[in-house]
Design an enzyme around this catalytic site. Structure first.
Site, PDB file in Angstrom:
ATOM      1  N   HIS A   1       6.343   1.237  -8.942  1.00  0.00           N
ATOM      2  CA  HIS A   1       7.268   2.204  -8.348  1.00  0.00           C
ATOM      3  C   HIS A   1       7.802   1.696  -7.011  1.00  0.00           C
ATOM      4  O   HIS A   1       8.891   2.081  -6.582  1.00  0.00           O
ATOM      5  CB  HIS A   1       6.584   3.571  -8.163  1.00  0.00           C
ATOM      6  CG  HIS A   1       5.595   3.618  -7.040  1.00  0.00           C
ATOM      7  ND1 HIS A   1       4.350   3.034  -7.134  1.00  0.00           N
ATOM      8  CD2 HIS A   1       5.663   4.171  -5.792  1.00  0.00           C
ATOM      9  CE1 HIS A   1       3.699   3.231  -6.011  1.00  0.00           C
ATOM     10  NE2 HIS A   1       4.469   3.910  -5.185  1.00  0.00           N
TER      11      HIS A   1
ATOM     12  N   LYS B   1      -4.174  -6.002  -8.827  1.00  0.00           N
ATOM     13  CA  LYS B   1      -5.503  -6.586  -8.599  1.00  0.00           C
ATOM     14  C   LYS B   1      -5.698  -7.722  -9.580  1.00  0.00           C
ATOM     15  O   LYS B   1      -5.144  -7.710 -10.688  1.00  0.00           O
ATOM     16  CB  LYS B   1      -6.604  -5.550  -8.812  1.00  0.00           C
ATOM     17  CG  LYS B   1      -7.880  -5.856  -8.032  1.00  0.00           C
ATOM     18  CD  LYS B   1      -7.656  -5.613  -6.535  1.00  0.00           C
ATOM     19  CE  LYS B   1      -8.925  -5.809  -5.730  1.00  0.00           C
ATOM     20  NZ  LYS B   1      -8.735  -5.421  -4.320  1.00  0.00           N
TER      21      LYS B   1
END
Length: 510
Positions: free
Chosen positions: A102, A143
Site C-alpha cells: 500500500h 521480511k
C-alpha cells in the site's frame, strides 16, 4: 535528552510464490527455544499475529473487505540455490515476504537462522506493515530470511550465500530503492548489508539511488549515524513515555521516573545491549540479563559494559562473571520481580507455561511476538502493562527510514545547516551577553552555540516519532477502553485503510 546525548557522545519480473505448493511442515517449523514457554495448543507465530489483528479490527473503522486486503500477504518469494562447503554441495533455502505494498518500498530485515521458515517470515512481514503505519513511516511491510546457522559458515561462505540470495532478489524484482529495502535482523549486520548493496549496484549500475536498496549499512557505504543503537534507543524512549502516563503509574504503583527503576532484559544482542545501555545511563538498575544458555542476576544492578566485555573475552558466555549471580536456567529470570521486563530475543518467550509466573509490572516487547495471545490476556488480567512490539521496537525501521531518505538525497543530515545554525546562535548569544552585561565562559558558549550533528538529528527525529506514536496509542486506548496492543493495531489498520481508500484500487471493481 541532554544526558542521553552526552552519554552517546561518549560512548526483472515478479514471480509470487504459490503458498499451496509449500508443505504444512514448512509453514509451521519452530524450534525448542520458541516452544519452552508455550503449550502445544497455543497458536504458532503467524496465527498469533492474525489473532491480534482480528481483535484490533473490531475497534477499527475499516470495512470487512478492506480488512481482508490488509490482513493478506501480497507476495512471497521462496528460493533454493547450491553453495559448496567442504567439498560438498549444500542446498540453501531463502524467503522474502512482501506483506503489503500500500506504500512503497516494502521494508523489513533479513535474518540468518536455522529456524527461518515461511510462517515466521510472513508473520514478521505483517508486523512490519503495522509497525510502519503506527509510527507514520511511509513503507509497506516486508521480511526475509535464509535458513542457515551463520556460526557454521566462514565469512567467505556467508558472503557467497548473501550475494547469491541478493541475485535471486534482483532477478525476481524483490529488491530496489522503490521496491523492497532489506535491513539487518537476527544473524546479520552492516557487513551483510554491504554485500547486498554491492551486489545490487553491480547488477544495477545505472541506478543513481542504488545505495538506498538496503539500510543498516556501515557509514562508509552510506549508513546513517545512530542506526546501530536505534531499536534499543526506541525501546528506551517508549518505556520512558509510558512511565510518564498517570494511569500507568497508578497501575504499576510506580513513580514514573527511570531513575531507580529495576529492569530485566532478555537477549543481549544488538537490541538488548543498547536498551540496557540507555536505561543504565539514565539511572535504571539492570538487575537481570538473560541469554540463551545462562542469565546474569544482581538485585543491586549489573554494569552493562563490564558484562559485555566479559562475554566478549570469555567465549561469548556470561559464565564466571564475578559481579552477578549466574543462573543456569535462564528462563527463570523472566519471572524475577522487577519494574520493567524487556523481552529482546525471539518470539513466543512468554506463553501459558510461564505467563502466570511473570512478576514484572510493565512488559516492553523489544522482540517481535514475544508474548502469545493467551499469555497476553493472563498478563493483563494480573495487572501488567504491555507495550506492544509494533510500537516499542519501531526505532529500527524509523532510523532505517532516515537512512533511506539520506541515500536518496545524497546528503548527510546537518551538512547544509550546521554552521549556519551555529553562527545564528552566536549572534543571538552575543546580543544577550551585551544586554545582560555578563559574558559566558568559552565552555558555556560552545554548549549553547553547538549545531546539531547527524546522530543528534537522528536521535531527535526518533524521539519525536516515539512520543507521537505512544501518545496516539494512549489516546485510542483510553477513548475505547482497550489495551495498548489493540489500540496500536487499530491505529495502524485505520491508517492503512485510509491510504488504500485514498489511492483507490486497480482491477478490483468492474
Amino acid at each position: 535528552m541532554a544526558s542521553l546525548l552526552a552519554y552517546q557522545l561518549r560512548a526483472a519480473s515478479r514471480k509470487p510464490f504459490n503458498h499451496g505448493a509449500l508443505s504444512l511442515r514448512a509453514r509451521q517449523l519452530s524450534t525448542d527455544i520458541t516452544n519452552k514457554a508455550t503449550e502445544d495448543d497455543e497458536p504458532k507465530f503467524l496465527r498469533a499475529v492474525e489473532m491480534f489483528f482480528d481483535r484490533a479490527a473490531k475497534h477499527s473503522n475499516a470495512s470487512e473487505e478492506t480488512l481482508k486486503h490488509i490482513k493478506s500477504t501480497d507476495s512471497v518469494l521462496s528460493v533454493t540455490f547450491p553453495v559448496e562447503k567442504d567439498g560438498k554441495t549444500v542446498m540453501i533455502r531463502g524467503y522474502r515476504s512482501q506483506h503489503s505494498r500500500h506504500r512503497l518500498p516494502c521494508k523489513g530485515g533479513i535474518r540468518f537462522s536455522s529456524a527461518v521458515d515461511l510462517q515466521e517470515v510472513e508473520a514478521l512481514s505483517a508486523l512490519m506493515t503495522y509497525k510502519c503505519a503506527v509510527v507514520d513511516v511511509p513503507f509497506g511491510g516486508g521480511k526475509g530470511g535464509i535458513m542457515i546457522d551463520p556460526k557454521e559458515w566462514t565469512e567467505a561462505e556467508l558472503e557467497r550465500i548473501t550475494r547469491r540470495f541478493t541475485l535471486e532478489l534482483c532477478q525476481k524484482n524483490f529488491i530496489g530503492p522503490g521496491v523492497d529495502v532489506p535491513a539487518p535482523d537476527v544473524g546479520t549486520g552492516p557487513r551483510e548489508m554491504g554485500w547486498i548493496a554491492d551486489t545490487y549496484r553491480n547488477f544495477n549500475p545505472q541506478d543513481v539511488n542504488g545505495a538506498a536498496c538496503v539500510t543498516g549499512k556501515a557509514l562508509s557505504l552510506g549508513g546513517v549515524r545512530g542506526r546501530t543503537e536505534a531499536t534499543g534507543l526506541g525501546v528506551y524512549y517508549g518505556v520512558r513515555e509510558f512511565l510518564a502516563f498517570p494511569e500507568v503509574q497508578a497501575r504499576m504503583k510506580h513513580s514514573g521516573k527511570i531513575d531507580g527503576t529495576s529492569v530485566v532484559i532478555q537477549g543481549f544482542g544488538n537490541v538488548g545491549y543498547w536498551a540496557a545501555k540507555f536505561f543504565e545511563a539514565n539511572g535504571a538498575k539492570i538487575t537481570g540479563i538473560i541469554e540463551h544458555d545462562v542469565a546474569a542476576y544482581n538485585k543491586d544492578g549489573i554494569n552493562v559494559e563490564q558484562l559485555a566485555l566479559w562475554r566478549k573475552e570469555n567465549g561469548g558466555s556470561f559464565r564466571g562473571f564475578p559481579d552477578a549471580q549466574i543462573i543456569e536456567n535462564p528462563m527463570s529470570v523472566l519471572e524475577a520481580e522487577c519494574d520493567v521486563l524487556i523481552p529482546a530475543a525471539l518470539e513466543r518467550q512468554i506463553g501459558m507455561r510461564n505467563a502466570h509466573k511473570i512478576r514484572a509490572k510493565l512488559i516492553g516487547e523489544a522482540a517481535n511476538g514475544p508474548v502469545t495471545p493467551a499469555a497476553d490476556e493472563v498478563l493483563r488480567k494480573n495487572g501488567a502493562v504491555i507495550i506492544p512490539d509494533l510500537l516499542l521496537n519501531a526505532g529500527g525501521v524509523c532510523v532505517s527510514y532516515f537512512e533511506w531518505a539520506k541515500n536518496l538525497s545524497h546528503l548527510r543530515f546537518g551538512r547544509m545547516n550546521k554552521r549556519w545554525d551555529e553562527r545564528s546562535k552566536e549572534q543571538l548569544l552575543s546580543l544577550v551577553e551585551g544586554n545582560a552585561g555578563h559574558p559566558l565562559t568559552e565552555v558555556e558558549r560552545r554548549q549553547l552555540i553547538h549545531g546539531a550533528e547527524e546522530h543528534e538529528l537522528v536521535y531527535s527525529g526518533l524521539e519525536d516519532t516515539m512520543i507521537v506514536a505512544c501518545n496516539e496509542t494512549r489516546q485510542t486506548a483510553n477513548a475505547k477502553n482497550i489495551d495498548y496492543r489493540t489500540a496500536a493495531l487499530a491505529n495502524s489498520i485505520n491508517k492503512i485503510a485510509a491510504s488504500l481508500a485514498g489511492s483507490g484500487s486497480i482491477f478490483t471493481h468492474a
